[in-house]
Design a protein around this motif. Structure first.
Motif, short mmCIF file in Angstrom:
data_model
loop_
_atom_site.label_atom_id
_atom_site.label_comp_id
_atom_site.label_asym_id
_atom_site.label_seq_id
_atom_site.Cartn_x
_atom_site.Cartn_y
_atom_site.Cartn_z
N MET A 104 -1.91 -9.29 -0.70
CA MET A 104 -2.79 -9.81 0.21
C MET A 104 -3.04 -8.76 1.28
O MET A 104 -1.93 -8.59 1.52
CB MET A 104 -1.89 -10.81 0.68
CG MET A 104 -2.94 -11.78 1.23
SD MET A 104 -2.23 -13.33 1.81
CE MET A 104 -2.70 -12.91 3.24
N GLY A 105 -4.50 -8.41 1.16
CA GLY A 105 -4.52 -7.18 2.34
C GLY A 105 -3.96 -6.54 2.36
O GLY A 105 -3.68 -6.29 3.29
N GLY A 106 -3.59 -6.07 1.25
CA GLY A 106 -2.84 -4.23 1.36
C GLY A 106 -1.07 -4.39 1.36
O GLY A 106 -0.57 -3.78 2.14
N MET A 107 -0.66 -5.73 1.42
CA MET A 107 0.51 -6.03 1.91
C MET A 107 1.33 -6.77 1.04
O MET A 107 1.07 -7.82 0.58
CB MET A 107 0.62 -7.26 2.58
CG MET A 107 0.28 -6.51 3.96
SD MET A 107 1.36 -5.99 5.74
CE MET A 107 1.00 -7.82 6.22
N PRO A 169 -0.46 -0.97 3.70
CA PRO A 169 -0.89 -1.46 4.41
C PRO A 169 -2.15 -1.33 5.17
O PRO A 169 -1.97 -2.45 6.43
CB PRO A 169 0.45 -1.84 5.51
CG PRO A 169 1.14 -0.99 3.88
CD PRO A 169 0.14 0.01 3.23
N SER A 170 -2.77 -0.52 5.32
CA SER A 170 -4.14 -0.09 5.65
C SER A 170 -4.80 -0.45 5.18
O SER A 170 -5.35 0.44 4.47
CB SER A 170 -3.45 1.14 7.00
OG SER A 170 -4.54 2.30 6.19
N PHE A 171 -5.70 -1.53 5.07
CA PHE A 171 -6.82 -1.38 4.99
C PHE A 171 -8.05 -1.67 5.80
O PHE A 171 -9.10 -2.58 6.50
CB PHE A 171 -6.72 -3.10 4.06
CG PHE A 171 -7.82 -2.51 3.11
CD1 PHE A 171 -8.01 -1.96 1.54
CD2 PHE A 171 -8.87 -3.64 2.72
CE1 PHE A 171 -8.38 -2.26 0.66
CE2 PHE A 171 -10.01 -3.33 1.39
CZ PHE A 171 -9.30 -2.42 0.64
#
Lengths: 172, 1270
Positions: A104-107, A169-171
């Motif tokens: 979700m959202g890069g995590m 983790p970095s979007f």
């Protein structure tokens, strides 16, 4: 935030990098500038004609991500019942929905396959019940349309399917 | 209406859906763009319709097109429309499209705020989930600010599915809206102990991500994470935590010490490679952070290296790669332990995977020694020959040079060898690193005098065979080597055996095809060679032949298109002609010609120039020339280059000038140089070059023996290098004139000259790498710092927030009015408030810690007879290490020990103690604060070993020891100490202040006031479970960790769902008391009808649970077990057994320990905050039964009494007025328990009310018992 062009460029480059690698070499590629520099790695897995590529930064465990890809693929397999690449090509939205339960959202959100499948199923059930009577004719049509699906595509060369798997983790 | 729907769906039949679109695109491979543009037109039509189903279908297709790289931002508004559909199916399509297409500049995003808020509070968990997922992709600062509070509420949602998503998305919110971090942090922290593993993992994930960027703010969470690490069995969580510790240890080496043990255990016990790898990685990080202070961790290093070797040897390429990666980290601090695996690493060089070979190369760098250098390089040379890809080969080449030249050629014993390696490397085809080889050649030849003869011979051969190097177009890069070769041959021509031959090689017509800067060097050095030939025999056949050759061949260069070449060639040509003329007049001229190139070249230390003192009376800021004149001189210069235009004048002048004029000019020049501030620096900045230019203007061209173009922008590297050398040389001359011995001493170069230049005496000659000089060029205030590394736009920078400070009122999240209560009710604050009751005055805390440490020491003494010495030594080592800084703390501790004699001699050890017993007190007060605070806030007392008696008599002894130690320090560092002390005091004061603030605020919030100065005795609920000669078990009920459950229950109450609440978590600490290794521990209890041990799914009702760790000697670890209760009104006892294997070096035995687990009624109670109004309502309701009890002879202060009830019986203070207090707690099944505690003199009366009289009676009995014990 990347626009469509850079996005495509990343995909092309990644595909280029990954596809020319031999079988039996390690599954990590150190990041170029395009994917955000040295903190990032490409981690991929190769299944027949499919490559699943994740781009992660150093806060993720390399082997962990490999496991995650495995979980993803197994989940796809369960959700599509013997997944093949055509499933992924024709049901990109479903793939995204499954992925959304994992990342979700890069995590990383969930790694337990049963949990993921449970949630995906529950949502699909809801979708079906919503479609109800109104949806029936459409479903029938789509069933008819899909009947000749297996004969259709002959030239399969889309490799990089899990295209939009985000920089974990970095979007930005 | 119904008709409309049916009609809509019939319409839909004929619209393309996503599958049709995909199929269509695949069928129109040739004209994809055209096909898609018609599709987009269709989609636009569909979007215009009212039917939401049609719109959703269109949006779905757009999402796919976006994925293919088409811009669909024009449909953003339609996406919002679909998002706001009430049907989940369409909503999901809309949110998916939004997450793919929206970004911060999408303006319709602001329209979504209310829709998202509505979805977040939807009763359907999947609506909420889908909104959260979408939001995580396109959250903007505005959205984050507006929705932060809604999301925070969701963090306590009843459904774990929502909780975990809400927790995870908080990270994105923090990034976009950093102000939300502090208000949300307590709840986030709470989620670390969520009963749902998914939520827990999400919380760990978020905190790890935050902590990775700003580790120092999260040090205080270390104890909590430590606990998670030792108790969690989820590998994902473990990996994250272990990675986090890797980031924390560099900040707090003592943390590392504490970590080593559990990590080592994990390494031994885990079967998951990923976990093993991360453990090893963190152990390495720990070792690196400890490397300065701790001598004895060779065992851990060995273990790591061993495990890595296993990884590297594995057939799985991934493991091999990671193994090498981790190995290179060890290499930095412990090169020796890696060196023993040289064989393995050399093997990896043969691997077919390039990533692995590159990693192995990295490792080799650190493994060379004087002994094995040649062997390794030989091996690498073999690889160079074999390597096909140029990138890899270039990598090899640079690595070879790196390896050889590292730390000033430290490992090279034979420079002839090195030169030949370099020469061999020139045979590489298509390498881009010619200049690298060239600079190495130059460097070695200049700095190692003894090697010059050999080098010159080699270079002469190289020049002779130059056609080999230049023959191929591909080999462009390598011809840089010729630059070095020509220069070396020219400069050290006295070593040449056959200068004529070399001269001939330098003047071949082919040379004209080389790049200009190389030709220039050729020409210049041809002149030097000519001088040598001339000197060797004036008038001889050789010199005449040389002369003729020069005159014949130089015109070729005079016609060169390159100005530099042209200028030099014409000068030298004229010079030769003039010499010829003089010789015809029988004038001996050889000496004079050789004088043109006289002068020794010496290497200069990189810092030498910096140390040159500024001469008195020199104003470095003043203009040396008037600025306008400078530009004039610049104009003049190009004219001078075209010297051909006025040949008649310039030629004779050059030679006549030779002796006297030259000497005079040299004087002038030297003086100018001495006063020219820019002269000594080589900088690319244009202004400086001008200055240089004006200085050089006066120098006759022939004088510049090594010169390179005076003003050529963008020179290749090696050129600059030579330029540098030249400057050094000139400076050397200037220095000689001044004859300042003092300065010479400072300069490595000055001394190096006197030394014999055999390779061993190299250490005098400091490296003269350009890089070093360049770094010196930096202005003083522009030194590279950490801040420079960080991207100023890095969103994480904004998250560098102190999380230990108490929340200010202004910091609450923007809340819409009806939610205002949420933040206030945050249970953590109450917990913390309660903890303040327990741990009381922060000022005393540090002293207490110290004390506890001592106790611990004592305990160790009495228990671990054998290890005593070692441990003590270690402890002392710590003290010595931290001693200087610790000084003030130690002193304050002394005073506090005297002032506050231990009020309790019970065997209790506080939870602080457990954490600190292994982790020494942090060295400065500020650090101590967060750790202590965290430990205090730590809901579960982790205390070990309640049985160790507090041996008071030993304490003074220890204090004494400390005292003597400190006095020793004093003597050593009196002055420094004083300063430090003062600093410390300030810090301490600050810290104190801060905490009292916190206490004040919290107590106000909770309705209690803490004014007492007296410290509370340490408390622990850990009771002995069972003990034998091998193992000791202590246990406690983790009622506080059930807060989350309870929290959920509050919401659940409405739905009447209390199943979760009937669980009790028992934390058991196992301590290995023997000298052997304990493994295969299995924990089992006989279930009763009422209470059952929760076993994993699939196991039988009587199966034992295996304890998820092993225990090396002297180690303790905690495991948790969950019990399900039916009825909770009565205390219960469960019989159980622990079986384990005791493993010695030679034998192993199976042992069994029986125990009785006593569930008190207290263990069913959960500390629950309650507000006085709610409390009053509860009492008024009349559902509660009453009971009371009187305690006689209680001498402790009232607040101690309350703290005890809070701590031991899980109550919270609702209100306190003087000597009267109301308290509240709740059972796991939702029974309310209310107490009214009154004290007068030594009598305490407790009136209690509860809706379950049996439970109440039992609780009161237990309270009574607690106080009868003291």
């Amino acid at each position: 935030m990347q626009n469509e062009d850079t996005e495509q460029q990343i995909i092309r480059e990644t595909f280029h990098l990954v596809s020319k690698r031999d079988e039996n070499v390690c599954n990590f590629l150190e990041g170029g500038m395009l994917i955000g520099g040295s903190d990032y790695k490409l981690i991929y897995r190769h299944y027949a004609t499919l490559y699943f590529v994740f781009c992660v930064d150093s806060s993720e465990s390399e082997l962990g991500i490999l496991d995650l890809i495995q979980v993803f693929v197994e989940t796809l397999d369960k959700c599509f019942e013997n997944v093949c690449e055509l499933d992924l090509i024709f049901h990109v939205d479903k793939v995204h929905n499954i992925l959304a339960e994992m990342v979700m959202g890069g995590m990383v959100l969930e790694t337990n396959m049963n949990e993921i499948i449970m949630q995906v199923d529950a949502q699909n059930k809801m979708e079906k019940s919503e479609a109800g009577i109104a949806g029936a004719p459409a479903r029938a049509v789509s069933a008819v349309k899909n009947m000749n699906l297996p004969e259709m595509p002959r030239n399969i060369n889309i490799g990089d399917i899990s295209i939009k798997v985000p920089n974990l983790p970095s979007f930005k | 209406m119904a008709l409309k729907i049916v009609k809509g769906s019939i319409d839909r039949m004929f619209d393309k859906n996503l599958q049709d679109l995909v199929r269509g695109i695949r069928n129109h491979k040739e004209e994809e763009a055209k096909y898609i543009s018609t599709c987009i037109d269709e989609i636009k039509q569909e979007l215009k319709q009212d039917n939401i189903a049609v719109k959703a279908n269109a949006v779905c297709k757009l999402t796919y097109l976006q994925m293919l790289g088409y811009d669909v931002s024009w449909a953003a508004f339609n996406i919002v429309e679909v998002m706001s559909s009430s049907k989940f199916t369409y909503k999901r399509i809309g949110y998916l499209a939004a997450s793919q297409c929206f970004h911060e500049s999408t303006d319709v995003i602001m329209l979504t705020t209310n829709q998202i808020r509505k979805d977040l509070s939807s009763p359907n968990q999947y609506d909420t989930g889908v909104a959260l997922t979408g939001l995580s992709c396109f959250v903007t600062p505005d959205l984050a600010r507006d929705l932060a509070n809604d999301i925070m509420t969701l963090m306590s949602h009843t459904k774990p599915y929502i909780r975990k998503k809400a927790v995870l998305i908080m990270y994105k919110v923090f990034l976009k809206y950093p102000e939300s971090l502090r208000p949300a942090f307590p709840r986030l922290k709470e989620k670390l102990e969520d009963p749902d593993p998914g939520v827990q993992s999400a919380a760990v994930n978020v905190i790890c991500e935050l902590a990775r960027r700003n580790p120092k703010n999260y040090l205080s969470l270390a104890p909590l994470f430590f606990k998670l690490m030792t108790s969690s069995t989820n590998n994902w969580v473990l990996i994250k935590i272990i990675k986090l510790f890797g980031a924390l240890t560099p900040l707090e080496p003592r943390l590392g010490k504490k970590l080593i043990e559990p990590l080592t255990n994990l390494i031994h016990s885990t079967s998951a490679m990923s976990l093993l790898y991360e453990c090893v990685n963190t152990v390495i990080a720990v070792l690196i952070s400890l490397s300065s202070g701790m001598p004895n961790h060779s065992a851990s290093i060995q273990l790591c290296v061993q495990k890595l070797r296993i990884l590297i040897e594995d057939s799985d390429q991934n493991l091999k790669y990671l193994g090498l990666l981790a190995m290179s980290k060890i290499l930095k601090t412990h090169p020796k332990s890696v060196q023993s695996h040289k064989d393995l690493i050399l093997q990896c060089l043969d691997d077919k995977d390039e990533s692995i070979r590159l990693r192995a190369l990295d490792l080799l760098y650190g493994m060379v020694s004087k002994k094995n250098l040649m062997e390794i390089v030989k091996k690498l040379m073999l690889h160079v020959d074999k390597a096909e890809g140029t990138t890899y080969r270039d990598e090899l080449l640079t690595k070879i040079i790196d390896i050889c030249s590292q730390s000033n050629y430290q490992y090279i014993t034979n420079f002839e060898w090195y030169i030949s390696i370099l020469v061999e490397l020139t045979r590489l085809e298509g390498t881009r690193h010619g200049h690298l080889i060239a600079s190495q050649m130059l460097d070695v030849a200049i700095r190692v005098k003894a090697i010059r003869g050999f080098a010159v011979a080699q270079m002469a051969t190289l020049l002779d065979n130059a056609h080999l190097l230049t023959g191929n177009v591909q080999r462009k890069g390598i011809c840089e080597v010729l630059y070095a070769a020509a220069w070396i041959c020219g400069e050290f021509s006295e070593h040449l055996e056959n200068p004529m031959q070399t001269l001939e090689a330098m003047l071949r017509p082919k040379v004209a095809t080389l790049p200009g800067h190389i030709q220039a060097v050729y020409v210049q050095n041809a002149a030097k060679l000519f001088a040598t030939v001339l000197k060797s025999g004036e008038g001889s056949a050789d010199s005449t032949a040389a002369q003729e050759m020069m005159i014949e061949r130089l015109p070729l260069f005079v016609q060169s298109a390159n100005l530099e070449v042209q200028e030099r060639a014409s000068c030298i040509l004229q010079l030769v002609k003039y010499i010829q003329k003089l010789q015809q007049k029988d004038v001996e001229i050889a000496e004079e010609v050789i004088a043109l190139f006289a002068g020794e070249l010496n290497p200069v230390a990189p810092k030498a120039q910096k140390k040159v003192p500024v001469p008195e009376g020199l104003d470095l800021d003043a203009w040396i020339n008037e600025p306008p004149s400078e530009s004039e001189s610049e104009d003049e210069q190009p004219r001078a280059i075209f010297s051909k235009e006025e040949p008649k004048y310039s030629r004779p002048r050059h030679t006549e000038v030779d002796e006297k004029e030259l000497a005079k000019r040299r004087e002038v020049r030297k003086q100018e140089q001495a006063s020219n501030p820019f002269y000594i620096k080589s900088s690319p900045s244009s202004q400086k070059v001008y200055q240089e230019g004006s200085g050089v203007e006066h120098i006759p061209v022939v004088q510049i023996d090594l010169t390179v173009p005076l003003k050529v922008p963008g020179l290749p590297m090696s050129d600059q290098y030579v330029k540098l050398e030249e400057e050094r040389r000139q400076k050397d001359r200037a220095d000689k004139k001044k004859e300042k011995k003092k300065r010479k001493e400072k300069r490595g170069g000055g001394r190096g000259k006197k030394h014999d230049s055999c390779p061993e005496s190299e250490e005098d000659i400091t490296p003269a790498h350009m890089v070093d000089i360049v770094t010196e060029e930096m202005p003083e205030n522009a030194l590279p710092s950490d801040d420079d590394d960080k991207d100023p736009n890095d969103p994480h920078k904004a998250l560098d927030i102190d999380l230990d400070k108490p929340l200010a009122d202004s910091e609450k999240l923007p809340v819409r009015s009806h939610r205002a209560a949420e933040v206030l009710k945050s249970p953590t604050e109450d917990v913390e408030a309660e903890r303040t009751v327990v741990s009381q005055e922060p000022k005393k805390k540090s002293s207490k810690e110290k004390k506890e440490k001592k106790k611990d020491k004592d305990r160790k003494k009495s228990k671990e007879e054998k290890k005593k010495k070692k441990h003590k030594h270690e402890d002392k080592g710590e003290d010595l290490l931290g001693g200087q800084e610790d000084e003030p703390v130690v002193q304050s501790e002394e005073t506090s020990v005297v002032a506050a004699p231990p009020t309790s001699t019970t065997s209790e050890v506080s939870d602080l103690d457990f954490w600190l017993s292994n982790a020494p007190v942090p060295s400065n007060a500020q650090e101590a604060a967060p750790v202590a605070a965290a430990a205090a806030a730590d809901p579960v007392p982790e205390a070990a070993s309640g049985a160790a008696p507090d041996s008071e008599p030993e304490e003074p002894k220890d204090t004494e020891a400390e005292e003597t130690k400190s006095s020793k320090h004093k003597k050593k560092k009196q002055k420094k100490e004083k300063e430090e002390k003062e600093k410390k005091k300030k810090k301490k004061h600050h810290h104190h202040h801060r905490h009292s603030d916190a206490g004040g605020e919290e107590s106000v919030q909770n309705g209690t006031v803490e004014e007492e100065e007296e410290p509370l005795p340490p408390m622990s609920n850990y009771c002995l479970l069972a003990e034998n000669s091998y193992i000791k078990m202590v246990f406690d009920f983790l009622s506080l960790s059930l807060k989350m459950l309870e929290d959920a229950d509050q919401v659940n109450d409405i739905q009447g769902n209390l199943q979760d609440g009937s669980q009790v978590v028992v934390s058991v600490i196992f301590e290995n008391k023997c000298e052997s290794f304990l493994k295969s521990m299995e924990f089992n209890v006989l279930d009763s009808l009422n209470s059952k041990l929760q076993r994993p799914e699939g196991s039988g009702a009587h199966d034992a649970l295996s304890v998820p760790f092993q225990l090396p000697p002297g180690v303790s670890n905690e495991a948790r077990f969950v019990f399900t209760m039916q009825s909770i009104v009565m205390p219960q006892k469960l019989k159980g057994t622990l079986t384990f294997i005791v493993k010695n070096e030679d034998s192993s035995t199976h042992e069994k320990l029986e125990f009785k687990l006593h569930f008190t009624c207290t263990s069913y109670l959960i500390t629950t905050p309650c507000y006085s109004d709610a409390f009053a309502k509860l009492l008024e309701s009349g559902d509660l039964k009453c009971s009371s009890v009187k305690l006689e002879g209680i001498s402790m202060p009232f607040h101690h009494l309350l703290a005890r009830i809070c701590f031991h019986h899980h109550f919270s203070v609702v209100e306190r007025i003087d000597s009267c207090a109301s308290m509240y707690s709740r059972s796991i099944q939702g029974h309310h328990v209310c107490l009214l505690v009154k004290t007068s003199e030594q009598t305490v009366s407790i009136d209690a009310k509860c809706d379950e009289p049996t439970l109440l009676g039992n609780v009161l009995d237990e309270i009574k018992q607690t106080f009868s014990q003291c």
